[in-house]
Design a protein around this motif. Structure first.
Motif, mmCIF file in Angstrom:
data_model
loop_
_atom_site.group_PDB
_atom_site.id
_atom_site.type_symbol
_atom_site.label_atom_id
_atom_site.label_comp_id
_atom_site.label_asym_id
_atom_site.label_seq_id
_atom_site.Cartn_x
_atom_site.Cartn_y
_atom_site.Cartn_z
ATOM 1 N N SER A 294 26.898 -22.082 44.973
ATOM 2 C CA SER A 294 26.313 -22.124 46.324
ATOM 3 C C SER A 294 25.811 -23.529 46.662
ATOM 4 O O SER A 294 25.951 -23.983 47.801
ATOM 5 C CB SER A 294 25.244 -21.051 46.517
ATOM 6 N N THR B 262 16.972 -20.158 46.825
ATOM 7 C CA THR B 262 16.836 -20.172 48.298
ATOM 8 C C THR B 262 15.793 -21.184 48.777
ATOM 9 O O THR B 262 16.047 -21.946 49.702
ATOM 10 C CB THR B 262 16.451 -18.758 48.812
ATOM 11 N N ASN C 272 26.274 -18.713 39.894
ATOM 12 C CA ASN C 272 26.171 -18.441 41.337
ATOM 13 C C ASN C 272 25.461 -19.581 42.057
ATOM 14 O O ASN C 272 25.884 -20.011 43.134
ATOM 15 C CB ASN C 272 25.390 -17.151 41.598
ATOM 16 N N LEU C 273 24.369 -20.058 41.429
ATOM 17 C CA LEU C 273 23.591 -21.139 42.039
ATOM 18 C C LEU C 273 24.437 -22.411 42.141
ATOM 19 O O LEU C 273 24.458 -23.080 43.174
ATOM 20 C CB LEU C 273 22.327 -21.380 41.199
ATOM 21 N N GLY D 238 16.662 -18.675 39.662
ATOM 22 C CA GLY D 238 17.098 -17.551 40.514
ATOM 23 C C GLY D 238 18.202 -17.974 41.455
ATOM 24 O O GLY D 238 19.119 -18.691 41.061
ATOM 25 N N ASP D 239 18.095 -17.580 42.734
ATOM 26 C CA ASP D 239 19.171 -17.942 43.679
ATOM 27 C C ASP D 239 18.880 -19.253 44.409
ATOM 28 O O ASP D 239 19.677 -19.690 45.242
ATOM 29 C CB ASP D 239 19.464 -16.797 44.659
ATOM 30 N N ASP E 169 16.907 -6.374 38.314
ATOM 31 C CA ASP E 169 17.191 -7.598 39.085
ATOM 32 C C ASP E 169 17.477 -7.244 40.544
ATOM 33 O O ASP E 169 16.972 -7.886 41.463
ATOM 34 C CB ASP E 169 18.430 -8.325 38.527
ATOM 35 N N VAL F 268 15.291 -8.121 44.033
ATOM 36 C CA VAL F 268 15.821 -8.741 45.266
ATOM 37 C C VAL F 268 15.355 -7.916 46.475
ATOM 38 O O VAL F 268 14.913 -8.465 47.489
ATOM 39 C CB VAL F 268 17.365 -8.863 45.221
ATOM 40 N N ALA G 27 23.337 -16.092 36.873
ATOM 41 C CA ALA G 27 22.529 -16.630 37.978
ATOM 42 C C ALA G 27 22.841 -18.113 38.167
ATOM 43 O O ALA G 27 22.965 -18.605 39.295
ATOM 44 C CB ALA G 27 21.047 -16.433 37.686
#
Ligand code: AVI
Length: 317
Positions: free
Chosen positions: A117, A83, A113-114, A80-81, A31, A35, A110
Protein backbone atom coordinates in the motif's frame (compact mmCIF):
# COMPACT_ATOMS: atom_id res chain seq x y z
CA UNK A 1 0.74 -26.38 19.04
CA UNK A 2 1.97 -23.19 20.68
CA UNK A 3 3.56 -24.32 23.95
CA UNK A 4 3.72 -20.78 25.38
CA UNK A 5 -0.02 -20.43 24.79
CA UNK A 6 -0.66 -23.68 26.66
CA UNK A 7 1.62 -22.69 29.55
CA UNK A 8 0.15 -19.17 29.86
CA UNK A 9 -3.44 -20.45 29.84
CA UNK A 10 -2.62 -23.03 32.52
CA UNK A 11 -0.88 -20.42 34.66
CA UNK A 12 -3.69 -17.86 34.25
CA UNK A 13 -6.56 -20.25 34.99
CA UNK A 14 -4.72 -21.77 37.98
CA UNK A 15 -4.12 -18.38 39.65
CA UNK A 16 -6.25 -17.42 42.68
CA UNK A 17 -7.57 -14.45 40.64
CA UNK A 18 -7.98 -16.01 37.20
CA UNK A 19 -6.46 -14.12 34.31
CA UNK A 20 -5.73 -14.63 30.58
CA UNK A 21 -3.11 -12.60 28.65
CA UNK A 22 -4.66 -10.09 26.24
CA UNK A 23 -1.95 -10.76 23.62
CA UNK A 24 -3.90 -13.94 22.78
CA UNK A 25 -6.87 -11.90 21.51
CA UNK A 26 -5.09 -11.50 18.20
CA UNK A 27 -5.63 -14.61 16.09
CA UNK A 28 -7.22 -14.29 12.64
CA UNK A 29 -10.73 -13.79 14.09
CA UNK A 30 -9.45 -11.43 16.81
CA UNK A 31 -7.53 -9.33 14.25
CA UNK A 32 -10.71 -8.93 12.17
CA UNK A 33 -12.77 -8.05 15.27
CA UNK A 34 -10.17 -5.45 16.29
CA UNK A 35 -10.51 -3.80 12.86
CA UNK A 36 -14.28 -3.65 13.52
CA UNK A 37 -13.61 -2.18 16.99
CA UNK A 38 -11.46 0.59 15.48
CA UNK A 39 -14.37 1.55 13.22
CA UNK A 40 -17.00 1.60 15.97
CA UNK A 41 -18.53 4.96 16.91
CA UNK A 42 -17.80 4.31 20.63
CA UNK A 43 -14.08 3.53 20.10
CA UNK A 44 -12.86 7.15 19.95
CA UNK A 45 -9.13 6.33 20.23
CA UNK A 46 -8.40 5.56 16.56
CA UNK A 47 -10.19 8.60 15.17
CA UNK A 48 -8.65 10.90 17.78
CA UNK A 49 -5.08 9.85 16.95
CA UNK A 50 -5.85 9.98 13.22
CA UNK A 51 -7.03 13.57 13.76
CA UNK A 52 -3.56 14.46 15.11
CA UNK A 53 -1.77 12.81 12.17
CA UNK A 54 -4.09 14.29 9.55
CA UNK A 55 -4.59 17.81 10.87
CA UNK A 56 -1.37 18.51 12.76
CA UNK A 57 1.32 16.77 10.72
CA UNK A 58 3.28 20.04 10.40
CA UNK A 59 3.24 20.48 14.18
CA UNK A 60 4.26 16.82 14.53
CA UNK A 61 7.24 17.31 12.21
CA UNK A 62 8.26 20.38 14.21
CA UNK A 63 7.82 18.64 17.58
CA UNK A 64 9.96 15.72 16.36
CA UNK A 65 12.64 18.29 15.35
CA UNK A 66 13.06 16.74 11.92
CA UNK A 67 15.29 18.45 9.37
CA UNK A 68 14.82 17.94 5.62
CA UNK A 69 18.54 17.53 4.95
CA UNK A 70 19.44 15.08 7.73
CA UNK A 71 18.75 11.43 6.90
CA UNK A 72 16.73 9.65 9.61
CA UNK A 73 14.96 6.34 10.09
CA UNK A 74 11.30 6.34 11.06
CA UNK A 75 10.81 3.06 12.89
CA UNK A 76 7.27 1.97 13.75
CA UNK A 77 6.65 -0.72 16.38
CA UNK A 78 3.56 -2.82 15.54
CA UNK A 79 2.74 -0.90 12.39
CA UNK A 80 -0.59 -2.59 11.51
CA UNK A 81 -2.10 -1.09 8.36
CA UNK A 82 -0.23 2.23 8.78
CA UNK A 83 -3.33 4.41 8.19
CA UNK A 84 -2.19 7.15 10.60
CA UNK A 85 1.49 6.93 9.76
CA UNK A 86 0.82 7.35 6.03
CA UNK A 87 -0.46 10.87 6.78
CA UNK A 88 2.94 11.72 8.26
CA UNK A 89 4.84 9.90 5.49
CA UNK A 90 2.94 11.91 2.89
CA UNK A 91 3.70 15.25 4.59
CA UNK A 92 7.41 14.33 4.86
CA UNK A 93 7.51 13.15 1.26
CA UNK A 94 5.77 16.30 -0.03
CA UNK A 95 8.49 18.38 1.64
CA UNK A 96 11.37 16.23 0.41
CA UNK A 97 12.56 14.96 3.78
CA UNK A 98 15.35 12.39 3.51
CA UNK A 99 14.23 9.31 5.43
CA UNK A 100 13.47 5.62 5.39
CA UNK A 101 10.34 4.08 6.91
CA UNK A 102 11.04 0.88 8.89
CA UNK A 103 7.81 -0.76 10.08
CA UNK A 104 8.35 -3.65 12.52
CA UNK A 105 5.67 -6.23 13.11
CA UNK A 106 5.38 -9.86 14.20
CA UNK A 107 2.98 -10.46 11.32
CA UNK A 108 4.69 -11.02 7.96
CA UNK A 109 1.28 -10.74 6.34
CA UNK A 110 0.58 -7.25 7.82
CA UNK A 111 4.03 -6.07 6.64
CA UNK A 112 3.51 -7.31 3.08
CA UNK A 113 0.16 -5.50 2.87
CA UNK A 114 1.69 -2.33 4.30
CA UNK A 115 4.63 -2.46 1.88
CA UNK A 116 2.38 -2.76 -1.15
CA UNK A 117 0.00 0.00 0.00
CA UNK A 118 2.90 2.41 0.69
CA UNK A 119 4.46 1.51 -2.69
CA UNK A 120 1.24 2.34 -4.53
CA UNK A 121 0.11 5.39 -2.49
CA UNK A 122 3.54 6.95 -1.79
CA UNK A 123 5.91 5.58 -4.43
CA UNK A 124 8.79 7.91 -3.42
CA UNK A 125 8.87 6.75 0.19
CA UNK A 126 11.62 4.22 0.95
CA UNK A 127 10.21 1.40 3.05
CA UNK A 128 12.21 -1.40 4.67
CA UNK A 129 9.85 -3.68 6.64
CA UNK A 130 11.38 -5.84 9.37
CA UNK A 131 9.62 -8.87 10.70
CA UNK A 132 10.29 -9.94 14.27
CA UNK A 133 10.71 -8.90 17.86
CA UNK A 134 10.79 -5.09 18.35
CA UNK A 135 13.89 -5.07 20.49
CA UNK A 136 15.98 -7.40 18.32
CA UNK A 137 15.33 -5.13 15.35
CA UNK A 138 16.01 -1.97 17.39
CA UNK A 139 19.29 -3.43 18.70
CA UNK A 140 20.46 -3.78 15.07
CA UNK A 141 19.34 -0.26 14.19
CA UNK A 142 21.20 1.20 17.19
CA UNK A 143 24.45 0.45 15.39
CA UNK A 144 23.65 3.06 12.70
CA UNK A 145 24.73 6.68 13.14
CA UNK A 146 21.51 8.17 11.74
CA UNK A 147 18.90 9.59 14.08
CA UNK A 148 16.12 7.14 14.85
CA UNK A 149 12.51 8.19 15.43
CA UNK A 150 10.43 5.41 16.98
CA UNK A 151 6.65 5.47 16.59
CA UNK A 152 4.63 3.47 19.12
CA UNK A 153 1.05 4.50 18.50
CA UNK A 154 -2.54 3.51 19.24
CA UNK A 155 -2.18 3.43 23.05
CA UNK A 156 -0.63 -0.02 22.69
CA UNK A 157 1.54 0.75 25.73
CA UNK A 158 -1.75 0.99 27.68
CA UNK A 159 -2.22 -2.77 27.41
CA UNK A 160 0.85 -3.29 29.60
CA UNK A 161 0.42 -3.17 33.38
CA UNK A 162 2.52 -0.29 34.78
CA UNK A 163 5.40 -2.54 35.89
CA UNK A 164 5.67 -4.05 32.38
CA UNK A 165 5.30 -0.60 30.75
CA UNK A 166 8.31 0.52 32.83
CA UNK A 167 10.31 -2.51 31.66
CA UNK A 168 9.29 -1.76 28.07
CA UNK A 169 10.45 1.87 28.38
CA UNK A 170 13.77 0.80 29.88
CA UNK A 171 14.38 -1.68 27.07
CA UNK A 172 13.43 0.95 24.49
CA UNK A 173 15.78 3.43 26.18
CA UNK A 174 18.62 0.88 26.10
CA UNK A 175 18.15 0.39 22.37
CA UNK A 176 18.33 4.10 21.44
CA UNK A 177 21.20 6.59 21.08
CA UNK A 178 21.34 10.02 22.71
CA UNK A 179 19.18 12.38 20.62
CA UNK A 180 16.91 9.62 19.23
CA UNK A 181 13.22 10.34 19.70
CA UNK A 182 10.02 8.43 20.38
CA UNK A 183 6.47 9.37 19.42
CA UNK A 184 4.28 7.62 21.98
CA UNK A 185 0.49 7.58 21.39
CA UNK A 186 -1.60 7.24 24.57
CA UNK A 187 -5.24 7.51 25.50
CA UNK A 188 -5.82 10.27 28.07
CA UNK A 189 -7.60 9.83 31.41
CA UNK A 190 -11.18 10.95 31.05
CA UNK A 191 -14.63 10.29 32.47
CA UNK A 192 -16.29 6.92 32.72
CA UNK A 193 -19.14 7.86 30.38
CA UNK A 194 -16.68 8.17 27.47
CA UNK A 195 -14.28 5.31 28.33
CA UNK A 196 -16.71 2.52 29.30
CA UNK A 197 -18.78 2.52 26.07
CA UNK A 198 -15.51 2.21 24.10
CA UNK A 199 -15.05 -1.19 25.80
CA UNK A 200 -18.75 -2.11 25.91
CA UNK A 201 -20.22 -1.13 22.56
CA UNK A 202 -23.89 -1.37 21.71
CA UNK A 203 -23.33 -3.88 18.88
CA UNK A 204 -21.44 -6.31 21.13
CA UNK A 205 -18.26 -6.39 19.01
CA UNK A 206 -15.97 -5.99 22.05
CA UNK A 207 -17.91 -8.76 23.79
CA UNK A 208 -17.16 -11.07 20.82
CA UNK A 209 -13.51 -9.94 20.88
CA UNK A 210 -13.25 -10.84 24.58
CA UNK A 211 -15.12 -14.16 24.26
CA UNK A 212 -12.93 -15.12 21.30
CA UNK A 213 -10.22 -15.90 23.85
CA UNK A 214 -12.38 -18.76 25.14
CA UNK A 215 -13.08 -19.93 21.58
CA UNK A 216 -9.32 -20.05 20.98
CA UNK A 217 -8.80 -22.16 24.11
CA UNK A 218 -11.63 -24.45 23.00
CA UNK A 219 -10.20 -24.86 19.49
CA UNK A 220 -6.49 -24.93 20.21
CA UNK A 221 -6.41 -26.70 23.58
CA UNK A 222 -9.54 -28.87 23.34
CA UNK A 223 -11.44 -27.07 26.12
CA UNK A 224 -15.20 -27.07 26.66
CA UNK A 225 -15.92 -23.45 27.65
CA UNK A 226 -19.63 -22.72 27.13
CA UNK A 227 -19.60 -19.20 25.69
CA UNK A 228 -23.17 -18.61 26.85
CA UNK A 229 -22.11 -19.04 30.47
CA UNK A 230 -19.65 -16.14 30.49
CA UNK A 231 -20.45 -12.43 30.29
CA UNK A 232 -18.25 -9.61 29.05
CA UNK A 233 -17.74 -6.97 31.73
CA UNK A 234 -15.47 -3.92 31.50
CA UNK A 235 -14.73 -1.73 34.56
CA UNK A 236 -13.19 1.73 34.82
CA UNK A 237 -12.77 4.50 37.35
CA UNK A 238 -11.45 7.92 36.42
CA UNK A 239 -9.47 8.10 39.70
CA UNK A 240 -7.34 5.11 38.73
CA UNK A 241 -7.43 5.69 34.95
CA UNK A 242 -7.38 1.98 34.07
CA UNK A 243 -10.05 0.15 32.05
CA UNK A 244 -10.11 -3.57 32.75
CA UNK A 245 -12.05 -6.23 30.86
CA UNK A 246 -13.34 -9.37 32.48
CA UNK A 247 -15.24 -12.50 31.54
CA UNK A 248 -17.65 -13.33 34.35
CA UNK A 249 -18.97 -16.83 34.98
CA UNK A 250 -22.78 -16.70 35.16
CA UNK A 251 -23.01 -19.95 37.18
CA UNK A 252 -21.02 -22.53 39.12
CA UNK A 253 -19.32 -24.61 36.45
CA UNK A 254 -16.29 -26.76 35.66
CA UNK A 255 -14.36 -26.40 32.42
CA UNK A 256 -12.04 -29.12 31.17
CA UNK A 257 -8.99 -28.34 29.06
CA UNK A 258 -8.10 -31.62 27.36
CA UNK A 259 -4.58 -30.83 26.25
CA UNK A 260 -3.70 -29.77 29.83
CA UNK A 261 -5.42 -32.81 31.32
CA UNK A 262 -6.99 -30.43 33.82
CA UNK A 263 -10.34 -29.04 34.94
CA UNK A 264 -10.93 -25.55 36.30
CA UNK A 265 -13.81 -24.65 38.58
CA UNK A 266 -15.66 -21.34 38.32
CA UNK A 267 -18.08 -20.08 40.95
CA UNK A 268 -21.07 -17.94 39.95
CA UNK A 269 -19.85 -14.35 39.52
CA UNK A 270 -16.14 -15.35 39.40
CA UNK A 271 -14.14 -13.17 37.03
CA UNK A 272 -11.33 -13.84 34.57
CA UNK A 273 -9.29 -10.68 33.98
CA UNK A 274 -8.54 -10.53 30.25
CA UNK A 275 -7.25 -7.03 29.50
CA UNK A 276 -5.80 -3.86 31.01
CA UNK A 277 -6.14 -0.59 29.06
CA UNK A 278 -4.32 2.11 31.02
CA UNK A 279 -5.12 5.76 30.31
CA UNK A 280 -2.43 8.39 30.79
CA UNK A 281 -1.65 11.94 31.88
CA UNK A 282 1.70 13.75 32.25
CA UNK A 283 2.21 12.58 35.83
CA UNK A 284 1.59 8.91 35.04
CA UNK A 285 3.85 9.01 32.01
CA UNK A 286 6.62 10.70 34.07
CA UNK A 287 6.28 7.86 36.57
CA UNK A 288 6.52 5.21 33.83
CA UNK A 289 9.60 6.94 32.31
CA UNK A 290 11.11 6.92 35.83
CA UNK A 291 14.89 7.05 35.90
CA UNK A 292 15.29 6.27 32.17
CA UNK A 293 16.99 8.85 29.92
CA UNK A 294 13.79 9.29 27.91
CA UNK A 295 12.31 12.70 28.71
CA UNK A 296 9.05 14.34 27.62
CA UNK A 297 9.78 17.16 25.12
CA UNK A 298 6.37 17.90 23.69
CA UNK A 299 2.79 16.68 23.45
CA UNK A 300 0.13 17.01 20.76
CA UNK A 301 -3.55 16.33 21.41
CA UNK A 302 -6.54 15.93 19.08
CA UNK A 303 -9.18 18.63 18.75
CA UNK A 304 -11.37 16.99 21.44
CA UNK A 305 -8.44 16.46 23.85
CA UNK A 306 -9.14 12.73 24.08
CA UNK A 307 -5.75 11.37 22.98
CA UNK A 308 -2.12 12.50 23.11
CA UNK A 309 1.01 11.81 21.10
CA UNK A 310 4.00 12.52 23.35
CA UNK A 311 7.44 13.31 21.93
CA UNK A 312 10.19 11.77 24.10
CA UNK A 313 13.90 12.30 23.58
CA UNK A 314 16.80 10.25 24.88
CA UNK A 315 18.87 12.79 26.79
CA UNK A 316 22.39 12.67 28.12
CA UNK A 317 20.92 12.66 31.67
C1 AVI B 1 -4.86 -2.37 21.14
N1 AVI B 1 -5.36 -1.68 22.33
C2 AVI B 1 -4.77 -0.37 22.50
C3 AVI B 1 -6.83 -1.70 22.48
C4 AVI B 1 -7.25 -0.95 23.77
O1 AVI B 1 -7.97 0.04 23.65
O2 AVI B 1 -6.84 -1.36 24.86
C5 AVI B 1 -7.40 -3.10 22.47
C6 AVI B 1 -8.88 -3.15 22.71
N2 AVI B 1 -9.49 -3.91 23.56
C7 AVI B 1 -10.78 -3.72 23.52
N3 AVI B 1 -11.03 -2.77 22.65
C8 AVI B 1 -9.85 -2.39 22.11
Amino acid sequence: MNTNFKKDIDLGLSAPHKTLPSKYFYDKIGDALFVEIMNMPEYYLTEAEFDIFKNQNQELIKALQLEPSTFFELVELGAGDGTKTKQLLKALDDQNYNFEYVPIDISEHALLNLKSSVASELPNVKIRPKQGDYFNVLADLKKTEHPIIVLFLGSNIGNLPDSRAKEFIHKLNDNLKIGDRVLLGVDLIKSKDIVLPAYNDAQGITKRFNLNLLTRINTELGADFDLNSFEHKPEYTEEEGIARSFLVSTKNQTVTVRSLNKSFHFTEGEKIHTETSRKYNDRILEDILGQSSLKICDRLTDSKQLFADYVLEKKNR
